[in-house]
Each structure stands twice: as structure tokens, then as C-alpha cells.
Write a protein that holds these residues in place. Structure first.
Motif, PDB file in Angstrom:
ATOM      1  N   GLU A 154       0.824  -1.208   0.000  1.00  0.00           N
ATOM      2  CA  GLU A 154       0.000   0.000   0.000  1.00  0.00           C
ATOM      3  C   GLU A 154       0.858   1.258   0.000  1.00  0.00           C
ATOM      4  OE1 GLU A 154      -3.236   2.232   2.939  1.00  0.00           O
ATOM      5  OE2 GLU A 154      -2.592   0.173   3.351  1.00  0.00           O
ATOM      6  N   ARG A 155       1.898   1.262   0.818  1.00  0.00           N
ATOM      7  CA  ARG A 155       2.767   2.449   0.879  1.00  0.00           C
ATOM      8  C   ARG A 155       3.526   2.639  -0.437  1.00  0.00           C
ATOM      9  NH1 ARG A 155       4.235   4.088   6.075  1.00  0.00           N
ATOM     10  NH2 ARG A 155       5.465   5.702   5.054  1.00  0.00           N
ATOM     11  N   LEU A 156       3.957   1.545  -1.048  1.00  0.00           N
ATOM     12  CA  LEU A 156       4.653   1.656  -2.329  1.00  0.00           C
ATOM     13  C   LEU A 156       3.717   2.160  -3.415  1.00  0.00           C
ATOM     14  CD1 LEU A 156       7.294   1.126  -3.906  1.00  0.00           C
ATOM     15  CD2 LEU A 156       6.425  -1.174  -4.363  1.00  0.00           C
ATOM     16  N   GLU A 157       2.506   1.650  -3.437  1.00  0.00           N
ATOM     17  CA  GLU A 157       1.531   2.049  -4.448  1.00  0.00           C
ATOM     18  C   GLU A 157       1.184   3.534  -4.337  1.00  0.00           C
ATOM     19  OE1 GLU A 157      -0.789   1.733  -7.731  1.00  0.00           O
ATOM     20  OE2 GLU A 157       0.550   0.192  -6.898  1.00  0.00           O
ATOM     21  N   ALA A 158       1.282   4.094  -3.130  1.00  0.00           N
ATOM     22  CA  ALA A 158       0.941   5.501  -2.923  1.00  0.00           C
ATOM     23  C   ALA A 158       2.017   6.444  -3.444  1.00  0.00           C
ATOM     24  CB  ALA A 158       0.708   5.764  -1.438  1.00  0.00           C
ATOM     25  N   LEU A 159       3.212   5.928  -3.738  1.00  0.00           N
ATOM     26  CA  LEU A 159       4.291   6.784  -4.234  1.00  0.00           C
ATOM     27  C   LEU A 159       4.123   7.044  -5.724  1.00  0.00           C
ATOM     28  CD1 LEU A 159       7.416   5.105  -2.558  1.00  0.00           C
ATOM     29  CD2 LEU A 159       6.199   7.169  -1.804  1.00  0.00           C
ATOM     30  N   PRO A 160       4.414   8.257  -6.190  1.00  0.00           N
ATOM     31  CA  PRO A 160       4.419   8.508  -7.639  1.00  0.00           C
ATOM     32  C   PRO A 160       5.377   7.568  -8.354  1.00  0.00           C
ATOM     33  CG  PRO A 160       4.495  10.571  -6.418  1.00  0.00           C
ATOM     34  CD  PRO A 160       4.682   9.471  -5.408  1.00  0.00           C
ATOM     35  N   ALA A 161       5.017   7.159  -9.548  1.00  0.00           N
ATOM     36  CA  ALA A 161       5.777   6.137 -10.276  1.00  0.00           C
ATOM     37  C   ALA A 161       7.216   6.557 -10.569  1.00  0.00           C
ATOM     38  CB  ALA A 161       5.052   5.790 -11.571  1.00  0.00           C
ATOM     39  N   HIS A 162       7.479   7.871 -10.669  1.00  0.00           N
ATOM     40  CA  HIS A 162       8.828   8.310 -11.031  1.00  0.00           C
ATOM     41  C   HIS A 162       9.805   8.230  -9.869  1.00  0.00           C
ATOM     42  CE1 HIS A 162       7.190  12.021  -9.246  1.00  0.00           C
ATOM     43  NE2 HIS A 162       8.439  12.280  -8.927  1.00  0.00           N
ATOM     44  N   MET A 163       9.307   8.042  -8.640  1.00  0.00           N
ATOM     45  CA  MET A 163      10.199   8.013  -7.482  1.00  0.00           C
ATOM     46  C   MET A 163      10.998   6.716  -7.451  1.00  0.00           C
ATOM     47  SD  MET A 163       8.144   9.751  -4.352  1.00  0.00           S
ATOM     48  CE  MET A 163       7.666  11.472  -4.413  1.00  0.00           C
TER      49      MET A 163
END
Length: 199
Positions: A154-163
Motif C-alpha cells: 500500500e505504501r509503495l503504491e501511494a508513491l508517484p511512479a517516477h520516485m
């Protein structure tokens, strides 16, 4: 994705983290913390996976501790970032704490640790609390702040893809008591981190 299990204080917990496949093992040099490592030689059990997490007044002190404990990685909590070049000159790799707060000057590091800032928690370093993810580091990072295995996707999915998230760091949420790890929580955290693919 990589997994860093931090705040190890006993040989048994070091063995547990190694057996779980943790990529890095963090050892805290800060007597005020319940996760302070009481034996400066304990990190040697982790070999190349040891990370010295040090709160110090200057970089030379951290470099001395790293030499004593055999760590090649350091996570330095310093009054300012002027000592980073000294650490790099000593051949140390730097996992640079990056609190989720505005107004930070970019500083070179091998990897950053994106964590909850002291303005939000009143603590320097780990707090077991999540952050808003509003002020990302300037390079590849491990995500920290209130993490367990069941929260990583869940925390990974919340990050913008470019990060450029390379993995996760956890300490207090993997414990059965302050400074003592829970085997099931450690195993689940490492397994889930490794299951997730780098984006």
C-alpha cells in the motif's frame, strides 16, 4: 525491493534477521534509545550487511565507531551535513537520513532514508510513525516510517511512479518489546519487501 531491519540489540536477533534474508541490518549507537546496541562488536556478526546508525556530534566520531564495529555502511545523524565528505573519504557508504520536511539542502549519498521528521515526532530518527510523503529525497531511497510487512504494498503504491524507491526500513513495528524483535514480524517484513518489484 530491499529490506533493512533496524534497531538490532542481541545476537539472537542478528541471527534472526540474517536467516530471514534481510539485505541490511541496522545497529544504533545512541544510548538514549531502547534500540541502542550495547555491544560495539555485535555488528560484525552481520558482515557486509551491517549499517551503523549513529547519532553523533561530528563525522570523525562516526568514522571511529564504524571502524570498531566493522560496518561499511553508515546512517549518520549529525548536527549538519558538512561531515559527509569525511565519511566518504574513509571509504564508507552513506545511507543519508532524509526527514519528510521542507527546506533541506541536497546532499550527496549512496542511498537516502526517507523517514518521518523530528518536527512531526519530536524524535531524531525512527519514530514508528508514517509520514505524508510530501518532501522526497533527491535520489534513490529506502522508505521508512511505521512499516510492517502488511503495509508495504500500500505504501509503495501511494508513491508517484517516477520516485526511485529501492526498498524499506523498519524497526519498532517489528518488535515484541522495545529493542527485541518478533520473529514472525521480521520474516513477514523481509518476505514482502522481496516480493514487491522495483518500479
Amino acid at each position: 525491493m530491499k529490506a533493512k531491519v533496524c534497531g538490532l540489540t542481541t545476537p539472537g536477533d542478528v541471527a534472526l534477521a540474517l536467516a530471514s534474508g534481510a539485505d541490511w541490518l541496522g545497529f544504533l549507537a545512541h544510548p538514549a534509545s531502547p534500540r541502542h546496541c550495547p555491544d560495539p562488536l555485535l555488528p560484525r556478526l552481520a558482515g557486509d550487511r551491517a549499517v551503523l546508525v549513529a547519532v553523533a556530534g561530528d563525522a570523525a566520531e562516526i568514522a571511529r565507531w564504524a571502524e570498531l564495529c566493522g560496518a561499511r555502511w553508515v546512517q549518520p545523524y549529525l548536527p549538519d551535513r558538512s561531515g559527509l565528505e569525511l565519511l566518504r573519504a574513509r571509504g564508507l557508504s552513506i545511507l543519508l537520513p532524509w526527514p519528510d520536511e521542507p527546506g533541506q539542502e541536497p546532499a550527496p549519498a549512496d542511498l537516502y532514508l526517507w523517514e518521518t521528521g523530528p518536527k512531526a515526532t519530536g524524535l531524531l530518527g525512527g519514530s514508528g510513525l508514517a509520514h505524508a510523503g510530501a518532501h522526497p529525497p533527491p535520489g534513490p531511497f529506502l522508505l521508512a516510517g511505521g512499516l510492517r510487512g502488511d503495509l508495504l504494498a500500500e505504501r509503495l503504491e501511494a508513491l508517484p511512479a517516477h520516485m526511485d524507491c529501492r526498498g524499506f526500513d523498519a524497526a519498532s513495528r517489528l518488535e515484541r518489546a522495545p529493542g527485541l524483535k518478533d520473529p514472525a514480524l521480521v520474516a513477514a517484513f523481509v518476505a514482502e519487501a522481496h516480493r514487491l518489484e522495483k518500479r
